[in-house]
Scaffold this motif. Structure first.
Motif, PDB file in Angstrom:
ATOM      1  N   GLU A 187       0.364  -6.039  -3.771  1.00 46.53           N
ATOM      2  CA  GLU A 187      -0.343  -6.977  -2.898  1.00 46.53           C
ATOM      3  C   GLU A 187       0.011  -6.736  -1.437  1.00 46.53           C
ATOM      4  O   GLU A 187      -0.854  -6.806  -0.555  1.00 46.53           O
ATOM      5  N   ALA A 188       1.291  -6.450  -1.164  1.00 46.19           N
ATOM      6  CA  ALA A 188       1.714  -6.181   0.209  1.00 46.19           C
ATOM      7  C   ALA A 188       1.034  -4.923   0.742  1.00 46.19           C
ATOM      8  O   ALA A 188       0.617  -4.872   1.908  1.00 46.19           O
ATOM      9  N   TRP A 189       0.915  -3.902  -0.117  1.00 42.34           N
ATOM     10  CA  TRP A 189       0.244  -2.666   0.281  1.00 42.34           C
ATOM     11  C   TRP A 189      -1.209  -2.956   0.648  1.00 42.34           C
ATOM     12  O   TRP A 189      -1.716  -2.481   1.668  1.00 42.34           O
ATOM     13  N   CYS A 190      -1.876  -3.736  -0.173  1.00 44.32           N
ATOM     14  CA  CYS A 190      -3.280  -4.064   0.086  1.00 44.32           C
ATOM     15  C   CYS A 190      -3.434  -4.857   1.379  1.00 44.32           C
ATOM     16  O   CYS A 190      -4.296  -4.550   2.219  1.00 44.32           O
ATOM     17  N   THR A 191      -2.597  -5.864   1.559  1.00 45.75           N
ATOM     18  CA  THR A 191      -2.692  -6.716   2.746  1.00 45.75           C
ATOM     19  C   THR A 191      -2.464  -5.914   4.020  1.00 45.75           C
ATOM     20  O   THR A 191      -3.167  -6.103   5.027  1.00 45.75           O
ATOM     21  N   ALA A 192      -1.499  -5.000   3.986  1.00 44.62           N
ATOM     22  CA  ALA A 192      -1.181  -4.197   5.170  1.00 44.62           C
ATOM     23  C   ALA A 192      -2.329  -3.272   5.561  1.00 44.62           C
ATOM     24  O   ALA A 192      -2.421  -2.848   6.717  1.00 44.62           O
ATOM     25  N   ARG A 193      -3.215  -2.976   4.621  1.00 48.25           N
ATOM     26  CA  ARG A 193      -4.318  -2.040   4.887  1.00 48.25           C
ATOM     27  C   ARG A 193      -5.678  -2.716   4.885  1.00 48.25           C
ATOM     28  O   ARG A 193      -6.712  -2.051   4.864  1.00 48.25           O
ATOM     29  N   GLY A 194      -5.657  -4.036   4.885  1.00 44.04           N
ATOM     30  CA  GLY A 194      -6.908  -4.765   4.951  1.00 44.04           C
ATOM     31  C   GLY A 194      -7.732  -4.708   3.683  1.00 44.04           C
ATOM     32  O   GLY A 194      -8.949  -4.915   3.711  1.00 44.04           O
ATOM     33  N   VAL A 195      -7.076  -4.429   2.574  1.00 39.23           N
ATOM     34  CA  VAL A 195      -7.762  -4.373   1.277  1.00 39.23           C
ATOM     35  C   VAL A 195      -7.552  -5.703   0.562  1.00 39.23           C
ATOM     36  O   VAL A 195      -6.433  -6.222   0.521  1.00 39.23           O
ATOM     37  N   LEU A 244      -6.998  -5.719  -7.188  1.00 41.39           N
ATOM     38  CA  LEU A 244      -5.975  -5.267  -8.134  1.00 41.39           C
ATOM     39  C   LEU A 244      -6.340  -5.607  -9.574  1.00 41.39           C
ATOM     40  O   LEU A 244      -5.911  -4.922 -10.499  1.00 41.39           O
ATOM     41  N   SER A 245      -7.129  -6.658  -9.777  1.00 44.45           N
ATOM     42  CA  SER A 245      -7.542  -6.983 -11.144  1.00 44.45           C
ATOM     43  C   SER A 245      -8.351  -5.838 -11.740  1.00 44.45           C
ATOM     44  O   SER A 245      -8.238  -5.533 -12.935  1.00 44.45           O
ATOM     45  N   THR A 246      -9.154  -5.174 -10.908  1.00 49.04           N
ATOM     46  CA  THR A 246      -9.905  -4.000 -11.366  1.00 49.04           C
ATOM     47  C   THR A 246      -8.955  -2.867 -11.713  1.00 49.04           C
ATOM     48  O   THR A 246      -9.142  -2.162 -12.713  1.00 49.04           O
ATOM     49  N   VAL A 247      -7.916  -2.701 -10.898  1.00 48.91           N
ATOM     50  CA  VAL A 247      -6.930  -1.648 -11.147  1.00 48.91           C
ATOM     51  C   VAL A 247      -6.229  -1.881 -12.480  1.00 48.91           C
ATOM     52  O   VAL A 247      -6.038  -0.952 -13.275  1.00 48.91           O
ATOM     53  N   LEU A 252     -13.694  -0.499  -6.091  1.00 50.13           N
ATOM     54  CA  LEU A 252     -12.726  -0.385  -5.009  1.00 50.13           C
ATOM     55  C   LEU A 252     -13.275   0.514  -3.905  1.00 50.13           C
ATOM     56  O   LEU A 252     -13.939   1.515  -4.191  1.00 50.13           O
ATOM     57  N   PRO A 253     -13.004   0.172  -2.644  1.00 48.89           N
ATOM     58  CA  PRO A 253     -13.372   1.092  -1.564  1.00 48.89           C
ATOM     59  C   PRO A 253     -12.733   2.458  -1.806  1.00 48.89           C
ATOM     60  O   PRO A 253     -11.615   2.545  -2.324  1.00 48.89           O
ATOM     61  N   LYS A 254     -13.436   3.514  -1.445  1.00 49.06           N
ATOM     62  CA  LYS A 254     -12.986   4.869  -1.768  1.00 49.06           C
ATOM     63  C   LYS A 254     -11.598   5.164  -1.219  1.00 49.06           C
ATOM     64  O   LYS A 254     -10.736   5.700  -1.920  1.00 49.06           O
ATOM     65  N   GLU A 255     -11.361   4.813   0.054  1.00 53.17           N
ATOM     66  CA  GLU A 255     -10.059   5.096   0.652  1.00 53.17           C
ATOM     67  C   GLU A 255      -8.958   4.273   0.000  1.00 53.17           C
ATOM     68  O   GLU A 255      -7.831   4.752  -0.175  1.00 53.17           O
ATOM     69  N   ALA A 256      -9.274   3.034  -0.368  1.00 54.54           N
ATOM     70  CA  ALA A 256      -8.281   2.180  -1.020  1.00 54.54           C
ATOM     71  C   ALA A 256      -7.911   2.734  -2.389  1.00 54.54           C
ATOM     72  O   ALA A 256      -6.731   2.743  -2.772  1.00 54.54           O
ATOM     73  N   ALA A 257      -8.907   3.204  -3.131  1.00 56.71           N
ATOM     74  CA  ALA A 257      -8.645   3.763  -4.456  1.00 56.71           C
ATOM     75  C   ALA A 257      -7.742   4.986  -4.356  1.00 56.71           C
ATOM     76  O   ALA A 257      -6.771   5.129  -5.108  1.00 56.71           O
TER      77      ALA A 257
END
Length: 210
Positions: free
Chosen positions: A45-53, A58-61, A82-87
């Motif tokens: 979650e911290a990784w996602c928040t720091a990158r605006g994701v 994560l439920s999809t992941v 998921l956005p391509k860069e986020a994935a």
């Protein structure tokens, strides 16, 4: 059937707990600098928040992880929304499953998995197969470990003779459920996991932070 499984688990605990206490790790299959498990939810979650994701992605992941062989793949994650860069970034920053099953012991009413963690330490995960009281359908209860060893020293449990060796992370606990699902799948079983209980190694109240 549940009583037979419970009796088998008691025997496994007395026998295998002692074996695990003297077993040297077979190998270390993850360096200390290795990526964290995606099942480490706070880190993910911290990784996602720091990158605006959006962390909701994560439920999809997790659906992807539990339907596949424990590995993360960017293309299907992107295809799932998921956005391509986020994935791609998630697959680079995290891994799916960091532990592995090194031994499977079958018994009437269930089976036991010896799970080796990335640290090389080992814990036990037990699957109990039982008939549901009202429906009669077979179900599976998974008993997960919360610690390596235990500090409580209960005289009826061999794990207590090991002493407290390490706390399991929340990701390492969740990975045991993934291994249980895989074990059922590999056995060709369609039985669903309905319950997860802390009846493996360790005292869960001594590991509340995770």
């Amino acid at each position: 059937m549940l009583s037979a499984a419970a009796a088998g688990i008691a025997a496994w605990t007395l026998d295998a707990g002692a074996r695990l206490s003297v077993s040297a790790p077979a190998r270390r299959h993850g360096a200390q600098s290795a990526p964290a498990s995606i099942l480490d939810l706070p880190s993910a979650e911290a990784w996602c928040t720091a990158r605006g994701v959006q962390p909701a992605h994560l439920s999809t992941v997790y659906r992807h992880l539990f339907r596949r062989e424990g590995a993360l793949h960017a293309a299907p994650l992107h295809a799932a929304g998921l956005p391509k860069e986020a994935a791609a970034g998630l697959c680079e920053a995290f891994v799916g499953v960091t532990s592995r099953v090194v031994e499977t012991v079958h018994s009437v009413g269930g089976l036991k998995l010896v799970v080796e963690l990335a640290s090389g330490r080992r814990v036990e995960t037990v699957l109990i197969l039982h008939d549901h009281v009202s429906s009669g359908k077979q179900r599976c209860t998974v008993c997960v470990s919360s610690q390596v060893g235990c500090s409580r020293g209960c005289t009826f449990c061999a794990t207590g003779t090991m002493g407290a060796q390490a706390q399991l992370s929340s990701a390492e606990i969740l990975e045991q459920v993934w291994h249980a699902r895989q074990a059922l799948k590999e056995a060709g079983s369609a039985v669903a996991i309905r319950n997860v209980v802390f009846m493996g190694m360790g005292e869960p109240l001594d590991n509340l932070d995770e």
